[in-house]
Design a protein around this motif. Structure first.
Motif, PDB file in Angstrom:
ATOM      1  N   LYS A   1     -34.815 -38.171 -32.597  1.00  0.00           N
ATOM      2  CA  LYS A   1     -33.412 -37.739 -32.581  1.00  0.00           C
ATOM      3  C   LYS A   1     -33.280 -36.245 -32.828  1.00  0.00           C
ATOM      4  CE  LYS A   1     -31.467 -42.167 -33.963  1.00  0.00           C
ATOM      5  NZ  LYS A   1     -30.466 -42.850 -34.801  1.00  0.00           N
ATOM      6  N   ILE A   2     -34.314 -35.662 -33.412  1.00  0.00           N
ATOM      7  CA  ILE A   2     -34.332 -34.210 -33.596  1.00  0.00           C
ATOM      8  C   ILE A   2     -34.787 -33.537 -32.312  1.00  0.00           C
ATOM      9  CG2 ILE A   2     -35.428 -32.325 -34.887  1.00  0.00           C
ATOM     10  CD1 ILE A   2     -35.681 -34.336 -37.244  1.00  0.00           C
ATOM     11  N   ASP A   3     -35.918 -34.015 -31.781  1.00  0.00           N
ATOM     12  CA  ASP A   3     -36.449 -33.490 -30.520  1.00  0.00           C
ATOM     13  C   ASP A   3     -37.496 -34.472 -30.018  1.00  0.00           C
ATOM     14  OD1 ASP A   3     -36.755 -30.779 -28.785  1.00  0.00           O
ATOM     15  OD2 ASP A   3     -38.712 -31.744 -29.043  1.00  0.00           O
ATOM     16  N   ILE A   4     -37.351 -34.946 -28.800  1.00  0.00           N
ATOM     17  CA  ILE A   4     -38.242 -35.981 -28.285  1.00  0.00           C
ATOM     18  C   ILE A   4     -39.678 -35.473 -28.165  1.00  0.00           C
ATOM     19  CG2 ILE A   4     -37.770 -35.471 -25.872  1.00  0.00           C
ATOM     20  CD1 ILE A   4     -38.397 -38.940 -27.491  1.00  0.00           C
ATOM     21  N   ASN A   5     -39.857 -34.191 -27.843  1.00  0.00           N
ATOM     22  CA  ASN A   5     -41.216 -33.657 -27.758  1.00  0.00           C
ATOM     23  C   ASN A   5     -41.858 -33.574 -29.135  1.00  0.00           C
ATOM     24  OD1 ASN A   5     -41.298 -33.316 -24.935  1.00  0.00           O
ATOM     25  ND2 ASN A   5     -40.128 -31.409 -25.101  1.00  0.00           N
ATOM     26  N   LEU A   6     -41.067 -33.243 -30.152  1.00  0.00           N
ATOM     27  CA  LEU A   6     -41.564 -33.270 -31.521  1.00  0.00           C
ATOM     28  C   LEU A   6     -42.048 -34.675 -31.864  1.00  0.00           C
ATOM     29  CD1 LEU A   6     -41.887 -32.341 -34.507  1.00  0.00           C
ATOM     30  CD2 LEU A   6     -39.430 -32.792 -34.795  1.00  0.00           C
ATOM     31  N   ALA A   7     -41.249 -35.672 -31.524  1.00  0.00           N
ATOM     32  CA  ALA A   7     -41.617 -37.061 -31.823  1.00  0.00           C
ATOM     33  C   ALA A   7     -42.931 -37.434 -31.144  1.00  0.00           C
ATOM     34  CB  ALA A   7     -40.501 -37.999 -31.376  1.00  0.00           C
ATOM     35  N   ARG A   8     -43.087 -37.036 -29.895  1.00  0.00           N
ATOM     36  CA  ARG A   8     -44.310 -37.387 -29.163  1.00  0.00           C
ATOM     37  C   ARG A   8     -45.537 -36.702 -29.758  1.00  0.00           C
ATOM     38  NH1 ARG A   8     -40.951 -36.670 -23.651  1.00  0.00           N
ATOM     39  NH2 ARG A   8     -40.263 -38.834 -23.392  1.00  0.00           N
ATOM     40  N   MET A   9     -45.384 -35.436 -30.157  1.00  0.00           N
ATOM     41  CA  MET A   9     -46.529 -34.718 -30.729  1.00  0.00           C
ATOM     42  C   MET A   9     -46.917 -35.303 -32.086  1.00  0.00           C
ATOM     43  SD  MET A   9     -46.014 -30.686 -29.675  1.00  0.00           S
ATOM     44  CE  MET A   9     -44.280 -30.557 -30.120  1.00  0.00           C
ATOM     45  N   VAL A  10     -45.923 -35.645 -32.903  1.00  0.00           N
ATOM     46  CA  VAL A  10     -46.215 -36.252 -34.203  1.00  0.00           C
ATOM     47  C   VAL A  10     -46.857 -37.624 -34.004  1.00  0.00           C
ATOM     48  CG1 VAL A  10     -45.215 -37.193 -36.312  1.00  0.00           C
ATOM     49  CG2 VAL A  10     -44.430 -34.979 -35.445  1.00  0.00           C
ATOM     50  N   ALA A  11     -46.267 -38.409 -33.121  1.00  0.00           N
ATOM     51  CA  ALA A  11     -46.765 -39.771 -32.888  1.00  0.00           C
ATOM     52  C   ALA A  11     -48.225 -39.770 -32.440  1.00  0.00           C
ATOM     53  CB  ALA A  11     -45.896 -40.472 -31.853  1.00  0.00           C
ATOM     54  N   ALA A  12     -48.597 -38.787 -31.633  1.00  0.00           N
ATOM     55  CA  ALA A  12     -49.962 -38.734 -31.102  1.00  0.00           C
ATOM     56  C   ALA A  12     -51.007 -38.613 -32.203  1.00  0.00           C
ATOM     57  CB  ALA A  12     -50.092 -37.561 -30.132  1.00  0.00           C
ATOM     58  N   GLY A  13     -50.615 -38.056 -33.356  1.00  0.00           N
ATOM     59  CA  GLY A  13     -51.579 -37.855 -34.424  1.00  0.00           C
ATOM     60  C   GLY A  13     -51.556 -38.909 -35.507  1.00  0.00           C
ATOM     61  N   ILE A  14     -50.633 -39.874 -35.433  1.00  0.00           N
ATOM     62  CA  ILE A  14     -50.526 -40.860 -36.520  1.00  0.00           C
ATOM     63  C   ILE A  14     -50.570 -42.304 -36.009  1.00  0.00           C
ATOM     64  CG2 ILE A  14     -49.272 -39.274 -38.023  1.00  0.00           C
ATOM     65  CD1 ILE A  14     -46.684 -40.729 -37.273  1.00  0.00           C
ATOM     66  N   GLY A  15     -51.094 -42.473 -34.801  1.00  0.00           N
ATOM     67  CA  GLY A  15     -51.314 -43.823 -34.299  1.00  0.00           C
ATOM     68  C   GLY A  15     -50.060 -44.550 -33.860  1.00  0.00           C
ATOM     69  N   ILE A  16     -49.037 -43.807 -33.460  1.00  0.00           N
ATOM     70  CA  ILE A  16     -47.790 -44.419 -32.982  1.00  0.00           C
ATOM     71  C   ILE A  16     -47.605 -44.058 -31.514  1.00  0.00           C
ATOM     72  CG2 ILE A  16     -45.280 -44.522 -33.245  1.00  0.00           C
ATOM     73  CD1 ILE A  16     -46.796 -45.755 -35.579  1.00  0.00           C
ATOM     74  N   GLU A  17     -47.235 -45.040 -30.694  1.00  0.00           N
ATOM     75  CA  GLU A  17     -46.990 -44.785 -29.279  1.00  0.00           C
ATOM     76  C   GLU A  17     -45.498 -44.631 -29.030  1.00  0.00           C
ATOM     77  OE1 GLU A  17     -48.755 -47.689 -26.783  1.00  0.00           O
ATOM     78  OE2 GLU A  17     -50.798 -47.342 -27.511  1.00  0.00           O
ATOM     79  N   VAL A  18     -45.155 -43.652 -28.217  1.00  0.00           N
ATOM     80  CA  VAL A  18     -43.761 -43.420 -27.845  1.00  0.00           C
ATOM     81  C   VAL A  18     -43.647 -43.621 -26.345  1.00  0.00           C
ATOM     82  CG1 VAL A  18     -41.824 -41.815 -27.893  1.00  0.00           C
ATOM     83  CG2 VAL A  18     -43.560 -41.720 -29.692  1.00  0.00           C
ATOM     84  N   PRO A  19     -43.188 -44.772 -25.892  1.00  0.00           N
ATOM     85  CA  PRO A  19     -43.066 -45.013 -24.450  1.00  0.00           C
ATOM     86  C   PRO A  19     -42.050 -44.074 -23.812  1.00  0.00           C
ATOM     87  CG  PRO A  19     -42.052 -46.790 -25.714  1.00  0.00           C
ATOM     88  CD  PRO A  19     -42.760 -45.930 -26.698  1.00  0.00           C
ATOM     89  N   GLU A  20     -42.196 -43.866 -22.536  1.00  0.00           N
ATOM     90  CA  GLU A  20     -41.320 -42.941 -21.816  1.00  0.00           C
ATOM     91  C   GLU A  20     -39.851 -43.334 -21.931  1.00  0.00           C
ATOM     92  OE1 GLU A  20     -41.976 -40.017 -20.438  1.00  0.00           O
ATOM     93  OE2 GLU A  20     -43.995 -40.273 -21.249  1.00  0.00           O
ATOM     94  N   ASN A  21     -39.573 -44.655 -21.935  1.00  0.00           N
ATOM     95  CA  ASN A  21     -38.184 -45.120 -22.029  1.00  0.00           C
ATOM     96  C   ASN A  21     -37.817 -45.451 -23.479  1.00  0.00           C
ATOM     97  OD1 ASN A  21     -39.833 -47.310 -22.310  1.00  0.00           O
ATOM     98  ND2 ASN A  21     -38.653 -48.671 -20.957  1.00  0.00           N
ATOM     99  N   PHE A  22     -38.350 -44.663 -24.413  1.00  0.00           N
ATOM    100  CA  PHE A  22     -38.175 -44.906 -25.845  1.00  0.00           C
ATOM    101  C   PHE A  22     -36.690 -44.953 -26.200  1.00  0.00           C
ATOM    102  CE2 PHE A  22     -38.103 -43.208 -30.264  1.00  0.00           C
ATOM    103  CZ  PHE A  22     -38.761 -44.268 -30.874  1.00  0.00           C
ATOM    104  N   ASP A  23     -36.261 -46.034 -26.842  1.00  0.00           N
ATOM    105  CA  ASP A  23     -34.871 -46.184 -27.287  1.00  0.00           C
ATOM    106  C   ASP A  23     -34.739 -45.549 -28.660  1.00  0.00           C
ATOM    107  OD1 ASP A  23     -32.345 -46.839 -28.014  1.00  0.00           O
ATOM    108  OD2 ASP A  23     -32.562 -49.009 -27.737  1.00  0.00           O
ATOM    109  N   GLN A  24     -34.061 -44.422 -28.734  1.00  0.00           N
ATOM    110  CA  GLN A  24     -33.953 -43.687 -29.984  1.00  0.00           C
ATOM    111  C   GLN A  24     -33.163 -44.448 -31.044  1.00  0.00           C
ATOM    112  OE1 GLN A  24     -32.449 -39.791 -29.230  1.00  0.00           O
ATOM    113  NE2 GLN A  24     -33.984 -39.324 -27.682  1.00  0.00           N
TER     114      GLN A  24
END
Length: 737
Positions: A507-530
């Motif tokens: 909700k802050i920034d989708i690219n931020l979410a994807r970069m954080v998720a990549a390092g903590i074992g969380i997947e963010v699908p392209e159609n991610f429902d915020q």
């Protein structure tokens, strides 16, 4: 009241046979007689032996009648008061504040802010928040920045932090916040760290925390020095002028040395190498005459503009962007004296945001309102007494007259028959002060409403300023936030909590979410429902409520984009040498470093003397085992074949150079030293020809041929030092250090 009762000089006190003033002076003179400094008991009884207790025989039992032992041990047993629940680890300094001019008279009655001829004594306490007194200085944390002004109208405390916003909006959540971020109650781990499940569980369920999370994950949470960080009053306060008109005000401290941080790897290593890094830095700077200076600035908002912004001025999780309300410089604070006794001053100083002087008042900020209760209650618990204001560090410089009495450790010796109001036996004293004689008068504000446990809808936007922060910082700063999130959330065992936090970041920034998720074992699908990751307000819904002034970018939140202050003053430079160094070059460059206001230290494998190629010697200040590149802002390796050949064989020296390079610090060398750099992991850089007269600077690495001009070499090195870090090396992360 009759005229007699209004006159403080008149009293119905009985006549004294002995002049009280004379007696007090004699007693004070006797107490201050230090001509013979013999060891004594607390009662002044001189002691001639303090190494052994009184025993029945040299190997017998200790006797209860040993009053010296009992007093000494009892005092030791009770020397530690309960440490502060938060801000336990601190460092303090004395100094003074002086305003530039009287331009604030239009807004406030506060004399210490409006008389340019007045120097107001201050005591400042810097601190970490989460850790205990024994934790390290360099942990990722908010830093406290509390200032006590000993003004002519009484003490005023500006109790703030090095970040302009806070975690929560209402003080009722403060206990929950602190419980969550402190070590977990079952294991008492981790110390001085938010990197654990309970804090992030709390954070993931409290969307109002998101703006503060961005600040805490940023480089602001690991300052290079207390002397190089901002200070903020956090809350919106109120100025009140002579006519009783109010103006909303935010307080900002700006360091004259600029705002600089550690890098995370550096902060972690310093916690082990020197856990007192920040307090030592402050102490040594003052001892060396590098007095820290902070400019006080204010943001002023007319009362009629209270609702003209897209956020609520009373929301402590929001900033007023400086593009909307520019800073007004007020005056300068200089810290020029270290405490004489840490416990008596730094540990016993007691701050309270309700310590106000005429011309400054609070607002209805619900977090601030709670602090007004909490601080006084906490101090009474720490001191086990309501008389803590009588301690020397807390006493005002003006006379104190009131009817307080008794309680543990009462210092004031009250005189006369009365300790109540109204009275006639004491001549009506202490009397009430009229407003025109400096009396404090609370701002008159109409307040009405139903008793209710609720929060204003104007506090409901929890994401837009977090987004503003993210969009306003540089790419390097953004990367550091992502790295910090990987560390913090990487310590969280619950995948559900990590998932919820990624939802917030989205909700802050989708690219931020994807970069954080990549390092903590969380997947963010392209159609991610915020909206699928928690039961909290939708960001778009909150944004639709926004009305009023706003900005999409605010450079002042970025440490790299703000007006940069480039100076070498008080920077620390390590000079790496062994026997066979170029003595003349060292002396010339060292002098240039010191002329620029920086400090140079000789670092070698062992302590002792090192001999130059001309036979001259220098004394080593620090050995490899007792120091490291993390304790310096730059390194210089002088020429000298023998010295360079020895350094090439020292793993500690090679690590010193690699680590400094990895931490983006300035590095300088000449002649044979260039071959040493080539042996390290610093690759792909443009170096000067070792046998030439050239001087080259490439991304903070300054090299010179052995026939180069030493002045030109020193000048380019100092210019590199002024930049503090060279972030354009960010791609060189393969350096093994």
């Amino acid at each position: 009241m009759q005229e007699k009762e209004n006159n403080p000089k008149k009293s119905n006190q009985p006549n004294r046979k002995v002049d009280e003033n004379s007696k007090d002076k004699q007693l004070e003179q006797f107490r201050n007689d230090n001509s013979e400094q013999y060891l004594t008991t607390d009662q002044g009884v001189r002691i001639n032996h303090t190494d052994d207790s009184l025993k029945a025989g040299s190997r017998g039992p200790t006797l209860l009648e040993d009053f010296h032992f009992r007093e000494k041990m009892t005092h030791f047993d009770h020397e530690s008061m309960p440490e502060r629940v938060v801000h336990a680890r601190g460092s303090g300094a004395h100094g003074y504040f002086q305003p530039y001019d009287d331009s604030l008279k239009e807004f406030t009655r506060a004399k210490f802010l409006t008389d340019p001829n007045t120097k107001t004594p201050v005591f400042v306490r810097f601190s970490t928040v989460v850790g205990s007194r024994g934790s390290a200085d360099t942990v990722r944390d908010v830093r406290g920045f509390a200032t006590k002004f000993y003004t002519e109208e009484g003490n005023y405390d500006l109790v703030g932090n090095n970040m302009p916003v806070f975690f929560i909006q209402d003080a009722n959540k403060f206990a929950d916040l602190v419980h969550a971020i402190k070590p977990m109650p079952d294991s008492e781990m981790p110390q001085a760290s938010a990197a654990h499940d309970t804090f992030w569980d709390f954070a993931s369920l409290m969307p109002e925390i998101n703006h503060m999370i961005m600040w805490v994950l940023s480089d602001r949470a690991i300052p290079r020095s207390f002397r190089m960080m901002d200070g903020f009053g956090v809350h919106t306060f109120r100025f009140v002028n002579e006519a009783g008109k109010g103006t909303f005000v935010k307080f900002h401290w700006k360091p004259k040395l600029g705002v600089h941080s550690l890098v995370w790897d550096e902060a972690q290593k310093l916690a082990g190498k020197d856990p007192d890094w920040l307090r030592r830095d402050l102490w040594e700077a003052i001892e060396m005459g590098d007095y820290p200076e902070f400019e006080l600035n204010v943001q002023l908002v007319p009362e009629e503009d209270e609702f003209k912004f897209d956020f609520d001025l009373l929301d402590a999780t929001k900033i007023i962007p400086e593009e909307l309300v520019p800073l007004k410089p007020v005056g300068m604070m200089t810290l020029n004296r270290n405490p004489d006794n840490f416990y008596a001053e730094t540990e016993q100083v007691a701050f309270h945001p309700g310590n106000l002087v005429p011309g400054i008042d609070v607002t209805n900020d619900t977090l601030l309102q709670g602090r007004l209760f909490s601080y006084i209650d906490t101090q009474i618990n720490r001191f086990s007494s309501a008389n803590f204001a009588e301690l020397p560090i807390n006493r005002p410089v003006v006379p104190v007259h009131n009817n307080q009495g008794a309680g543990f450790m009462r210092y004031t010796i009250g005189k006369g028959k009365v300790n109540y109001w109204p009275n006639s036996l004491g001549g009506g004293c202490p009397m009430m002060a009229p407003e025109n004689r400096g009396a404090y008068v609370h701002y008159m504000e109409k307040v009405e409403g139903h008793k209710i446990r609720a929060r204003s809808e104007s506090f409901n936007d929890h994401y837009s300023q977090a987004t503003l922060f993210w969009n306003s910082i540089t790419e390097v700063e953004q990367k550091h936030i992502v790295d910090a999130a990987h560390f913090e959330l990487g310590k969280v065992e619950s995948k559900e909590i990590r998932q919820r936090m990624v939802g917030h970041f989205s909700k802050i920034d989708i690219n931020l979410a994807r970069m954080v998720a990549a390092g903590i074992g969380i997947e963010v699908p392209e159609n991610f429902d915020q909206r699928s990751t928690g039961n909290f307000e939708d960001n778009e819904a909150s944004r639709k409520m926004k009305k009023g002034k706003s900005v999409d970018d605010t450079a002042f939140v970025s440490m790299e984009r703000r007006d940069k202050i480039e100076t070498a003053k008080s920077r620390k430079v390590a000079i790496l040498i062994e026997n066979g160094f170029d003595y003349n070059e060292v002396m010339q460059v060292k002098q240039a470093i010191e002329d620029a206001g920086a400090h140079a230290k000789i670092v070698s494998k062992y302590l002792g003397m090192r001999k130059g190629i001309n036979g001259e010697t220098v004394e080593v200040d620090k050995s490899h085992v007792s120091t490291g590149s993390i304790m310096y802002d730059a390194i210089y390796i002088p020429d000298g074949k023998g010295s360079i050949e020895a350094l090439m064989k020292e793993g500690d020296a090679l690590h010193f150079i690699n680590e400094a390079f990895k931490h983006h610090k300035s590095i300088a060398t000449s002649g044979n030293g260039i071959m040493l750099l080539q042996k390290t992991s610093i690759g792909g850089f443009v170096f000067a020809d070792p046998t030439s007269r050239d001087v080259k600077e490439h991304k903070g690495v300054v090299t010179a041929g052995n026939d180069a001009d030493a002045d030109e070499f020193a000048t380019k090195f100092i210019e590199a030092i002024k930049k503090h870090r060279h972030w354009n090396r960010e791609e060189k992360m393969s350096v093994p250090a």
